[in-house]
Design an enzyme around this catalytic site. Structure first.
Site, PDB file in Angstrom:
ATOM      1  N   ILE A  14     -62.314 -20.786  51.575  1.00  0.00           N
ATOM      2  CA  ILE A  14     -63.439 -19.799  50.900  1.00  0.00           C
ATOM      3  C   ILE A  14     -62.932 -18.379  51.517  1.00  0.00           C
ATOM      4  CG2 ILE A  14     -65.618 -19.307  50.238  1.00  0.00           C
ATOM      5  CD1 ILE A  14     -66.285 -22.039  50.623  1.00  0.00           C
ATOM      6  N   GLU A  93     -55.903 -20.931  40.695  1.00  0.00           N
ATOM      7  CA  GLU A  93     -56.622 -20.821  41.839  1.00  0.00           C
ATOM      8  C   GLU A  93     -57.243 -22.117  42.016  1.00  0.00           C
ATOM      9  OE1 GLU A  93     -59.965 -17.847  43.653  1.00  0.00           O
ATOM     10  OE2 GLU A  93     -59.419 -17.647  41.531  1.00  0.00           O
TER      11      GLU A  93
END
Length: 251
Positions: A14, A93
């Site tokens: 992240i 992604e």
């Protein structure tokens, strides 16, 4: 080669810069790429519920529902990459694989996900990946220290991530390392390209163009700007040393 489609997946922690990477190449190769960003909008608006926010606020209650929905939306992304009208290269992604090998794994390891829920999700995953629809040709791993990722998360200021901890990013970083570097869980790709994602934006884009753009162009069949197109050699069959061959990817 005209019938072959390739899937390139961008993985990383992240805040490592995956969205910037994806958008950069969407602008570089318009028409050649099927670009699929993480479906965050779906995760935050499921029947008017922000499931992502609910998972962050009460992970023990909502993590299984959230990860099941993530897997469902990711499977849709993989499937769309094989459609008859899809461009030659799909740039994803994250993937169904990281959803399980990193995020589901971590929730179970931290005792936030019940063992029964964990095994059910893994059964779904194993069923899905037995289908070649979910194969990946190349994984691009954007590798960055958890502390760097945390600073970037703070800068982008996504409301669901306001309480994201360094401890969580460290856990996810280790699982990315176990999966993509140490091959603890096996790797669903013939090649993993590891890139240092800790540099400033302009330096990163230069590295990405040098290391990744040739791969995408070769897969897409687009001649390089300063390469063989100038000498008229645009057919891959006339390029025995092509990146496709060097990566070990079968046409």
């Amino acid at each position: 080669m005209a019938c072959r489609r390739f899937t390139v997946c961008v993985e990383g922690n992240i805040g490592c810069g995956k969205s910037s990477f994806i958008r950069h190449f969407a602008n570089k190769l318009p028409g050649y790429l099927n670009v699929l960003e993480e479906p965050v909008a779906q995760w935050t608006s499921l029947n008017n519920n922000n499931l992502l926010g609910m998972m962050y606020s009460d992970p023990k209650r909502w993590c299984t529902a959230f990860q099941a929905y993530v897997m469902l939306t990711m499977s849709d992304g993989h499937s769309s990459s094989r459609g008859a009208s899809a461009p030659p290269v799909t740039l994803l992604e994250r993937s169904l694989h990281s959803a399980c090998r990193v995020f589901v794994e971590n929730l179970h390891m931290q005792s936030l996900m019940d063992s029964m829920d964990y095994h059910i999700l893994m059964e779904w995953y194993n069923l899905w990946v037995s289908d070649q629809t979910y194969d990946i040709d190349v994984i691009i791993y954007l590798r960055a220290k958890p502390s760097v990722c945390l600073e970037r998360v703070k800068k982008r200021n996504r409301s669901e991530e306001c309480d994201l901890s360094l401890e969580l990013l460290e856990q996810l970083h280790q699982l990315h390392e176990d999966w993509l570097i140490n091959h603890k869980f096996g790797c669903p790709s013939t090649r993993v390209v590891v890139l240092d994602a800790e540099q400033d934006f302009d330096s990163l884009m230069a590295v990405y163009d040098r290391e990744v753009l040739p791969i995408l162009r070769d897969f897409a069949g687009e001649p390089a700007v300063n390469g063989s197109a100038e000498s008229g050699e645009t057919d891959k069959e006339n390029k025995p040393n092509s990146l496709v061959a060097r990566l070990g990817v079968s046409p």
